[in-house]
Scaffold this motif. Structure first.
Motif, PDB file in Angstrom:
ATOM      1  N   LEU A   1       0.829  -1.209   0.000  1.00  0.00           N
ATOM      2  CA  LEU A   1       0.000   0.000   0.000  1.00  0.00           C
ATOM      3  C   LEU A   1       0.862   1.257   0.000  1.00  0.00           C
ATOM      4  N   ALA A   2       1.972   1.218   0.746  1.00  0.00           N
ATOM      5  CA  ALA A   2       2.867   2.375   0.773  1.00  0.00           C
ATOM      6  C   ALA A   2       3.490   2.615  -0.603  1.00  0.00           C
ATOM      7  N   ARG A   3       3.818   1.534  -1.329  1.00  0.00           N
ATOM      8  CA  ARG A   3       4.380   1.708  -2.677  1.00  0.00           C
ATOM      9  C   ARG A   3       3.369   2.390  -3.592  1.00  0.00           C
ATOM     10  N   ARG A   4       2.099   2.023  -3.466  1.00  0.00           N
ATOM     11  CA  ARG A   4       1.076   2.664  -4.290  1.00  0.00           C
ATOM     12  C   ARG A   4       0.955   4.140  -3.947  1.00  0.00           C
ATOM     13  N   ARG A   5       1.085   4.475  -2.682  1.00  0.00           N
ATOM     14  CA  ARG A   5       0.950   5.865  -2.243  1.00  0.00           C
ATOM     15  C   ARG A   5       2.183   6.692  -2.608  1.00  0.00           C
ATOM     16  N   LEU A   6       3.364   6.123  -2.441  1.00  0.00           N
ATOM     17  CA  LEU A   6       4.606   6.905  -2.510  1.00  0.00           C
ATOM     18  C   LEU A   6       5.340   6.770  -3.830  1.00  0.00           C
ATOM     19  N   GLY A   7       4.996   5.768  -4.639  1.00  0.00           N
ATOM     20  CA  GLY A   7       5.703   5.568  -5.895  1.00  0.00           C
ATOM     21  C   GLY A   7       7.055   4.909  -5.684  1.00  0.00           C
ATOM     22  N   ASP A   8       7.881   4.988  -6.718  1.00  0.00           N
ATOM     23  CA  ASP A   8       9.152   4.268  -6.709  1.00  0.00           C
ATOM     24  C   ASP A   8      10.314   5.074  -6.158  1.00  0.00           C
ATOM     25  N   ASP A   9      10.110   6.365  -5.842  1.00  0.00           N
ATOM     26  CA  ASP A   9      11.247   7.180  -5.431  1.00  0.00           C
ATOM     27  C   ASP A   9      11.492   7.132  -3.927  1.00  0.00           C
ATOM     28  N   VAL A  10      10.675   6.393  -3.168  1.00  0.00           N
ATOM     29  CA  VAL A  10      10.895   6.210  -1.733  1.00  0.00           C
ATOM     30  C   VAL A  10      11.299   4.752  -1.500  1.00  0.00           C
ATOM     31  N   PRO A  11      12.540   4.485  -1.078  1.00  0.00           N
ATOM     32  CA  PRO A  11      12.920   3.099  -0.776  1.00  0.00           C
ATOM     33  C   PRO A  11      12.080   2.553   0.374  1.00  0.00           C
ATOM     34  N   LEU A  12      11.511   1.360   0.175  1.00  0.00           N
ATOM     35  CA  LEU A  12      10.654   0.731   1.173  1.00  0.00           C
ATOM     36  C   LEU A  12      11.165  -0.680   1.448  1.00  0.00           C
ATOM     37  N   HIS A  13      11.183  -1.059   2.727  1.00  0.00           N
ATOM     38  CA  HIS A  13      11.758  -2.330   3.143  1.00  0.00           C
ATOM     39  C   HIS A  13      10.768  -3.083   4.018  1.00  0.00           C
ATOM     40  N   VAL A  14      10.614  -4.376   3.766  1.00  0.00           N
ATOM     41  CA  VAL A  14       9.895  -5.249   4.688  1.00  0.00           C
ATOM     42  C   VAL A  14      10.915  -5.744   5.700  1.00  0.00           C
ATOM     43  N   ALA A  15      10.783  -5.315   6.928  1.00  0.00           N
ATOM     44  CA  ALA A  15      11.750  -5.660   7.972  1.00  0.00           C
ATOM     45  C   ALA A  15      11.098  -5.474   9.329  1.00  0.00           C
ATOM     46  N   ASP A  16      11.595  -6.212  10.298  1.00  0.00           N
ATOM     47  CA  ASP A  16      11.056  -6.199  11.653  1.00  0.00           C
ATOM     48  C   ASP A  16      11.862  -5.225  12.495  1.00  0.00           C
ATOM     49  N   LEU A  17      11.179  -4.280  13.118  1.00  0.00           N
ATOM     50  CA  LEU A  17      11.870  -3.294  13.942  1.00  0.00           C
ATOM     51  C   LEU A  17      12.559  -3.926  15.145  1.00  0.00           C
ATOM     52  N   ALA A  18      12.149  -5.142  15.514  1.00  0.00           N
ATOM     53  CA  ALA A  18      12.788  -5.839  16.631  1.00  0.00           C
ATOM     54  C   ALA A  18      14.096  -6.520  16.225  1.00  0.00           C
ATOM     55  N   GLU A  19      14.430  -6.473  14.926  1.00  0.00           N
ATOM     56  CA  GLU A  19      15.666  -7.063  14.412  1.00  0.00           C
ATOM     57  C   GLU A  19      16.629  -5.948  13.997  1.00  0.00           C
ATOM     58  N   PRO A  20      17.921  -6.288  13.764  1.00  0.00           N
ATOM     59  CA  PRO A  20      18.860  -5.263  13.286  1.00  0.00           C
ATOM     60  C   PRO A  20      18.364  -4.585  12.013  1.00  0.00           C
ATOM     61  N   LEU A  21      18.541  -3.280  11.942  1.00  0.00           N
ATOM     62  CA  LEU A  21      18.049  -2.514  10.803  1.00  0.00           C
ATOM     63  C   LEU A  21      18.989  -2.664   9.608  1.00  0.00           C
ATOM     64  N   PRO A  22      18.446  -2.709   8.382  1.00  0.00           N
ATOM     65  CA  PRO A  22      19.272  -2.923   7.190  1.00  0.00           C
ATOM     66  C   PRO A  22      19.892  -1.637   6.643  1.00  0.00           C
ATOM     67  N   PHE A  23      20.496  -0.850   7.525  1.00  0.00           N
ATOM     68  CA  PHE A  23      21.074   0.427   7.128  1.00  0.00           C
ATOM     69  C   PHE A  23      22.432   0.609   7.805  1.00  0.00           C
ATOM     70  N   ALA A  24      23.291   1.375   7.165  1.00  0.00           N
ATOM     71  CA  ALA A  24      24.607   1.660   7.720  1.00  0.00           C
ATOM     72  C   ALA A  24      24.499   2.643   8.883  1.00  0.00           C
ATOM     73  N   ASP A  25      25.555   2.719   9.664  1.00  0.00           N
ATOM     74  CA  ASP A  25      25.624   3.701  10.742  1.00  0.00           C
ATOM     75  C   ASP A  25      25.478   5.111  10.176  1.00  0.00           C
ATOM     76  N   ASP A  26      24.897   6.009  10.977  1.00  0.00           N
ATOM     77  CA  ASP A  26      24.868   7.444  10.658  1.00  0.00           C
ATOM     78  C   ASP A  26      24.226   7.731   9.292  1.00  0.00           C
ATOM     79  N   THR A  27      23.112   7.073   9.004  1.00  0.00           N
ATOM     80  CA  THR A  27      22.461   7.219   7.698  1.00  0.00           C
ATOM     81  C   THR A  27      21.428   8.329   7.675  1.00  0.00           C
ATOM     82  N   PHE A  28      20.688   8.522   8.777  1.00  0.00           N
ATOM     83  CA  PHE A  28      19.504   9.377   8.753  1.00  0.00           C
ATOM     84  C   PHE A  28      19.646  10.585   9.670  1.00  0.00           C
ATOM     85  N   ASP A  29      19.078  11.706   9.206  1.00  0.00           N
ATOM     86  CA  ASP A  29      19.006  12.906  10.045  1.00  0.00           C
ATOM     87  C   ASP A  29      17.958  12.744  11.140  1.00  0.00           C
ATOM     88  N   ASP A  30      16.855  12.079  10.811  1.00  0.00           N
ATOM     89  CA  ASP A  30      15.780  11.852  11.765  1.00  0.00           C
ATOM     90  C   ASP A  30      15.207  10.460  11.540  1.00  0.00           C
TER      91      ASP A  30
END
Length: 234
Positions: free
Chosen positions: A76-105
């Motif tokens: 549903l998020a892909r339909r709303r946001l299109g292809d320019d927003v990276p979207l991941h199926v992942a569990d917040l209780a598991e390690p996040l699939p991102f490098a250190d110091d990636t996001f401002d917020d």
């Protein structure tokens, strides 16, 4: 986290979220207001659901990434946001699939209360935040649980389930209630300090027909629902 439980009622949840008092006229405007000027900010929407908060922040100039445990919600998020927003199926209780110091917020909208343990997810969020970044979150207000369940031990961290009507369809949601003390202890243990704690009213733009009579009269004591917190790494 069992977020894929949402697959069974993702469409009805999305429809309810789009126009309800609690989501569209209260929680989401409060999160946007706390985020402030996000132009150029790289923001992770942790527990993005069907993407309405990501859409609001992107419209204000943020560079969004979304993550959710429910494949149906991500679709549903892909339909709303299109292809320019990276979207991941992942569990917040598991390690996040991102490098250190990636996001401002990082924004976590009504998601942590599904987790028994907050410390490990908060540590992971802190890891992917840039120095000086913020975690902006909303959770079920612990006082609301006290009001609705006065005979329970509301100083304990405990699981409970409630049945909601989402766009006319029943759905059972299971949460972890925790007192404010337990919340603040988890924030501190994960290395955060509380910069803001807020209990706002509904948006002034809320259609009057969505307000209960007491809320329409301006009586603030009639409204306890969510707690909003802005955290900063210490």
């Amino acid at each position: 986290m069992q977020a894929d439980h949402y697959d069974g009622f993702a469409a009805s949840y999305d429809a309810e979220n789009a126009s309800s008092l609690l989501n569209a006229c209260y929680e989401r405007p409060a999160m946007v207001r706390l985020a402030g000027d996000v132009r150029g900010h790289r923001i992770l929407d942790a527990g993005c659901g069907s993407g309405p908060l990501s859409a609001e922040l992107r419209a204000r100039g943020a560079i969004m990434t979304g993550l959710d445990g429910s494949p149906a919600m991500i679709e549903l998020a892909r339909r709303r946001l299109g292809d320019d927003v990276p979207l991941h199926v992942a569990d917040l209780a598991e390690p996040l699939p991102f490098a250190d110091d990636t996001f401002d917020d990082v924004v976590a909208s009504l998601v942590l209360h599904y987790l028994e343990d907050w410390v490990a997810p908060l540590v992971e969020i802190k890891r992917v935040l840039k120095p000086g970044g913020r975690l902006i979150l909303s959770v079920n207000h612990p006082t609301a649980h006290v009001i609705n369940h006065p005979d329970e031990d509301n100083f304990a961290t405990r699981q409970y389930s409630e049945t909601f009507e989402l766009d006319g369809e029943p759905a059972v949601l299971t949460f972890w209630n925790r007192p404010l003390r337990a919340m603040s202890e988890a924030f501190a243990e994960a290395g955060f300090v509380i910069a803001v704690m807020d209990e706002p009213p509904p948006s002034p733009q809320t259609p009057r027909e969505l307000l209960t009579p007491r809320l329409a009269s301006g009586e603030r004591t009639a409204f306890f629902c969510f707690l909003f917190v802005v955290l900063e790494p210490r």
